[in-house]
Design a protein around this motif. Sequence first.
Motif, PDB file in Angstrom:
ATOM      1  N   LEU B 279      -1.486   6.990  59.441  1.00  0.00           N
ATOM      2  CA  LEU B 279      -2.615   7.386  58.590  1.00  0.00           C
ATOM      3  C   LEU B 279      -2.367   8.664  57.794  1.00  0.00           C
ATOM      4  O   LEU B 279      -2.935   8.852  56.719  1.00  0.00           O
ATOM      5  N   LEU B 280      -1.523   9.545  58.318  1.00  0.00           N
ATOM      6  CA  LEU B 280      -1.318  10.836  57.643  1.00  0.00           C
ATOM      7  C   LEU B 280      -0.653  10.736  56.265  1.00  0.00           C
ATOM      8  O   LEU B 280      -0.874  11.597  55.421  1.00  0.00           O
ATOM      9  N   PRO B 281       0.183   9.707  55.993  1.00  0.00           N
ATOM     10  CA  PRO B 281       0.765   9.636  54.643  1.00  0.00           C
ATOM     11  C   PRO B 281      -0.277   9.622  53.529  1.00  0.00           C
ATOM     12  O   PRO B 281       0.045   9.937  52.387  1.00  0.00           O
ATOM     13  N   LEU B 282      -1.534   9.314  53.869  1.00  0.00           N
ATOM     14  CA  LEU B 282      -2.588   9.385  52.852  1.00  0.00           C
ATOM     15  C   LEU B 282      -2.635  10.758  52.192  1.00  0.00           C
ATOM     16  O   LEU B 282      -2.895  10.880  51.000  1.00  0.00           O
ATOM     17  N   TYR B 283      -2.399  11.793  52.996  1.00  0.00           N
ATOM     18  CA  TYR B 283      -2.366  13.139  52.447  1.00  0.00           C
ATOM     19  C   TYR B 283      -1.146  13.334  51.533  1.00  0.00           C
ATOM     20  O   TYR B 283      -1.181  14.160  50.628  1.00  0.00           O
ATOM     21  N   SER B 284      -0.077  12.603  51.817  1.00  0.00           N
ATOM     22  CA  SER B 284       1.137  12.782  51.016  1.00  0.00           C
ATOM     23  C   SER B 284       0.944  12.271  49.600  1.00  0.00           C
ATOM     24  O   SER B 284       1.608  12.734  48.674  1.00  0.00           O
ATOM     25  N   ILE B 285       0.026  11.308  49.427  1.00  0.00           N
ATOM     26  CA  ILE B 285      -0.289  10.859  48.069  1.00  0.00           C
ATOM     27  C   ILE B 285      -0.973  12.002  47.319  1.00  0.00           C
ATOM     28  O   ILE B 285      -0.643  12.305  46.176  1.00  0.00           O
ATOM     29  N   LEU B 286      -1.912  12.671  48.015  1.00  0.00           N
ATOM     30  CA  LEU B 286      -2.559  13.845  47.413  1.00  0.00           C
ATOM     31  C   LEU B 286      -1.521  14.875  47.013  1.00  0.00           C
ATOM     32  O   LEU B 286      -1.567  15.467  45.941  1.00  0.00           O
ATOM     33  N   LEU B 287      -0.568  15.062  47.933  1.00  0.00           N
ATOM     34  CA  LEU B 287       0.495  16.040  47.709  1.00  0.00           C
ATOM     35  C   LEU B 287       1.240  15.734  46.411  1.00  0.00           C
ATOM     36  O   LEU B 287       1.518  16.631  45.612  1.00  0.00           O
ATOM     37  N   GLY B 288       1.553  14.462  46.203  1.00  0.00           N
ATOM     38  CA  GLY B 288       2.265  14.060  44.995  1.00  0.00           C
ATOM     39  C   GLY B 288       1.438  14.341  43.746  1.00  0.00           C
ATOM     40  O   GLY B 288       1.946  14.873  42.757  1.00  0.00           O
ATOM     41  N   VAL B 289       0.141  14.025  43.828  1.00  0.00           N
ATOM     42  CA  VAL B 289      -0.744  14.249  42.686  1.00  0.00           C
ATOM     43  C   VAL B 289      -0.831  15.747  42.380  1.00  0.00           C
ATOM     44  O   VAL B 289      -0.771  16.176  41.231  1.00  0.00           O
ATOM     45  N   ILE B 290      -0.950  16.541  43.452  1.00  0.00           N
ATOM     46  CA  ILE B 290      -1.039  17.993  43.276  1.00  0.00           C
ATOM     47  C   ILE B 290       0.237  18.536  42.646  1.00  0.00           C
ATOM     48  O   ILE B 290       0.197  19.397  41.767  1.00  0.00           O
ATOM     49  N   ALA B 291       1.385  18.014  43.088  1.00  0.00           N
ATOM     50  CA  ALA B 291       2.664  18.459  42.520  1.00  0.00           C
ATOM     51  C   ALA B 291       2.689  18.202  41.014  1.00  0.00           C
ATOM     52  O   ALA B 291       3.165  19.031  40.235  1.00  0.00           O
ATOM     53  N   LEU B 292       2.136  17.057  40.611  1.00  0.00           N
ATOM     54  CA  LEU B 292       2.142  16.702  39.190  1.00  0.00           C
ATOM     55  C   LEU B 292       1.259  17.639  38.355  1.00  0.00           C
ATOM     56  O   LEU B 292       1.420  17.728  37.136  1.00  0.00           O
ATOM     57  N   LEU B 293       0.335  18.355  39.027  1.00  0.00           N
ATOM     58  CA  LEU B 293      -0.473  19.338  38.294  1.00  0.00           C
ATOM     59  C   LEU B 293       0.416  20.417  37.679  1.00  0.00           C
ATOM     60  O   LEU B 293       0.044  21.057  36.695  1.00  0.00           O
ATOM     61  N   GLY B 294       1.616  20.612  38.261  1.00  0.00           N
ATOM     62  CA  GLY B 294       2.575  21.551  37.679  1.00  0.00           C
ATOM     63  C   GLY B 294       2.950  21.133  36.266  1.00  0.00           C
ATOM     64  O   GLY B 294       3.052  21.973  35.359  1.00  0.00           O
ATOM     65  N   PHE B 295       3.142  19.832  36.071  1.00  0.00           N
ATOM     66  CA  PHE B 295       3.450  19.317  34.727  1.00  0.00           C
ATOM     67  C   PHE B 295       2.228  19.449  33.819  1.00  0.00           C
ATOM     68  O   PHE B 295       2.348  19.744  32.630  1.00  0.00           O
ATOM     69  N   ALA B 296       1.031  19.213  34.403  1.00  0.00           N
ATOM     70  CA  ALA B 296      -0.194  19.332  33.612  1.00  0.00           C
ATOM     71  C   ALA B 296      -0.342  20.756  33.071  1.00  0.00           C
ATOM     72  O   ALA B 296      -0.722  20.953  31.919  1.00  0.00           O
ATOM     73  N   ALA B 297       0.008  21.754  33.925  1.00  0.00           N
ATOM     74  CA  ALA B 297      -0.087  23.151  33.487  1.00  0.00           C
ATOM     75  C   ALA B 297       0.879  23.419  32.337  1.00  0.00           C
ATOM     76  O   ALA B 297       0.551  24.149  31.396  1.00  0.00           O
ATOM     77  N   LEU B 298       2.068  22.813  32.406  1.00  0.00           N
ATOM     78  CA  LEU B 298       3.043  22.973  31.311  1.00  0.00           C
ATOM     79  C   LEU B 298       2.494  22.345  30.033  1.00  0.00           C
ATOM     80  O   LEU B 298       2.564  22.933  28.954  1.00  0.00           O
ATOM     81  N   ALA B 299       1.926  21.143  30.190  1.00  0.00           N
ATOM     82  CA  ALA B 299       1.399  20.443  29.023  1.00  0.00           C
ATOM     83  C   ALA B 299       0.217  21.200  28.413  1.00  0.00           C
ATOM     84  O   ALA B 299       0.001  21.168  27.208  1.00  0.00           O
ATOM     85  N   ALA B 300      -0.540  21.886  29.280  1.00  0.00           N
ATOM     86  CA  ALA B 300      -1.687  22.646  28.794  1.00  0.00           C
ATOM     87  C   ALA B 300      -1.256  23.969  28.164  1.00  0.00           C
ATOM     88  O   ALA B 300      -2.098  24.713  27.671  1.00  0.00           O
ATOM     89  N   GLY B 301       0.045  24.246  28.238  1.00  0.00           N
ATOM     90  CA  GLY B 301       0.555  25.470  27.625  1.00  0.00           C
ATOM     91  C   GLY B 301       0.157  26.735  28.367  1.00  0.00           C
ATOM     92  O   GLY B 301       0.030  27.808  27.782  1.00  0.00           O
ATOM     93  N   ILE B 302      -0.031  26.605  29.694  1.00  0.00           N
ATOM     94  CA  ILE B 302      -0.403  27.786  30.480  1.00  0.00           C
ATOM     95  C   ILE B 302       0.830  28.641  30.757  1.00  0.00           C
ATOM     96  O   ILE B 302       1.845  28.133  31.231  1.00  0.00           O
ATOM     97  N   HIS B 303       0.749  29.913  30.413  1.00  0.00           N
ATOM     98  CA  HIS B 303       1.814  30.850  30.745  1.00  0.00           C
ATOM     99  C   HIS B 303       1.245  31.869  31.711  1.00  0.00           C
ATOM    100  O   HIS B 303       0.446  32.708  31.331  1.00  0.00           O
ATOM    101  N   ALA B 304       1.637  31.768  32.981  1.00  0.00           N
ATOM    102  CA  ALA B 304       1.076  32.644  34.000  1.00  0.00           C
ATOM    103  C   ALA B 304       2.054  32.697  35.166  1.00  0.00           C
ATOM    104  O   ALA B 304       2.987  31.892  35.212  1.00  0.00           O
TER     105      ALA B 304
END
Lengths: 63, 490
Positions: B279-304
């Motif tokens: 059952l715990l791999p369910l959290y790993s899907i969240l983990l993958g989605v959260i990791a992709l937020l890194g790309f979203a920040a790049l696409a949003a042009g965030i410099h921080a």
Amino acid sequence: MARRAWYWLLALPFIALLDVPIYNRIDPRWDGIPFFYWYQLAWVVLTAALLGIVYLATRERAR
Amino acid sequence: MSLTAAVFVALVLVASALGFTAARRNGGDLRALDEWALGGRRFGTLLSWFLLGGDLYTAYTFVALPALVYGVGALGFFAVPYATIAYPIVFLLLARFWSVAHERGYMTAGDFVRGRYGSRSLEIAIAATGVLAALPYIALQIVGMKAVLAQLGGIFSFGGGAMPLAIAFALLAAYTYIGGLRAPATIAVFKDILIYITIAAAVVIIPHALGGWKSIFAAAGNALASPTHPLPLLVAPQMQFAYATLALGSAFSLFLYPHAITSLLSARSADVVRRNAALLPLYSILLGVIALLGFAALAAGIHAPPNEIVPILFARYFPPWFAGLADATIVIGALVPASIMALGAANLFLRNVVAPLSGRAPSREAGTTKWLTLAFCALSLVLVLSVNVKFAIYFQLLGGAWVLQTAPAIFFGLGGRSLPARALLAGWFAGMLAATSFALMDGFAPNVALHVGSFTLIGFIAIYAVAINLGVALLAALLLRDRTPQREIA
């Protein structure tokens, strides 16, 4: 099938995820997401399913 | 106070209140160490799932993982295969560990080593390694909280956020002292509901605002591309081995940390552990989605600073009240694991380092462990407020390589036959030395290049160190067998 035989199913995620060259590619994309990413996310689901199958098949007592 | 800040404060207070009332529920005499530190070993599938999820998928994960992807691209995604192959290991090895520990009444990895090998020096070595690895991990939870406080600004970032951090940690220490493992277990349920809500919203709202995943990946690929790494959405060919060894090494060390073992042993049965592995791999899907937020920040042009990109994304794309909820999620997500880590490390230190050194039997009562848990919370807070954040991150990376050096003694010990304690101790020493020198040699990079003739293999230092560990242990076992009369290690 003997209990031990079922455990071999759990070798699959290791092979599928540790052999990086097989999935280190962009195409085919899925809804714009490169293969590299959706393949690994798909294996999260597959691994959970495999664990569920092995759990049910090797469970002691029950029924 | 802004709406964001008001929602944030309210939710953190609700979580703390849940922590304080946890002690009163479920009965049990909290003066007994088993009750206080392991919740009486009575947690069922659902509570174990929340507890382990709250323990392994921490605030630091939610802050650092997108930060890594934001900084290096595809290589940062190794956390997904890592958090996937960890679960077959839990199913096969850790469920067995639970059974042995339950049968013999072990509470820690140190107890297991003492019982299995009858060696107090090996017990101290394994336990001290776990404690050392846990401290920077607690410190990094505070780093995660700091990132959120900085984004909230105003009084929250006053003095580098020292004041609100100290208040949050005083609350954490107090409810852990009172309720033991029940406190983080209860808060974990609340925290995980918040996490699922936040991530579900993030995955709908943020890609929509940025024109969908296709344009996010395109923009991120352009932003990260450099002459040395023209395809940052993929792992560079020379880094593929590093990617695989990072995943493998991290997966094996995940459940050797004291906080993971504490949560694991609080399960009611080995069956609960196995079910959770599925059952715990369910959290790993969240983990993958959260990791992709890194790309979203790049696409949003965030410099921080990379650690602050997730709170910035929340503030930019969520309505104010929801940003407050998302920020609270991260802070509560730090309080739950920090509490379990302090508790697990304190228990390990007293039972398997202090007790053998003082020659006394470990106590069955919770008293001293409770006080030491408070001390570990304070120590980590001081660590974060006084030293550079970068140092805490380096120290945590090294801790991961160290904790893997305890794997041979524990995993071999699960089988019918193992190596002699002295051989394992020699291997442990060689592995610790190797991990530390690799780290120092390469300026604390997680990967090191191994040159064999003209052939170069870049891999995770923990894996190279554990290979040395195993080699030395096997060699020592052979030498010991020739010198001492044949003896079955039962």
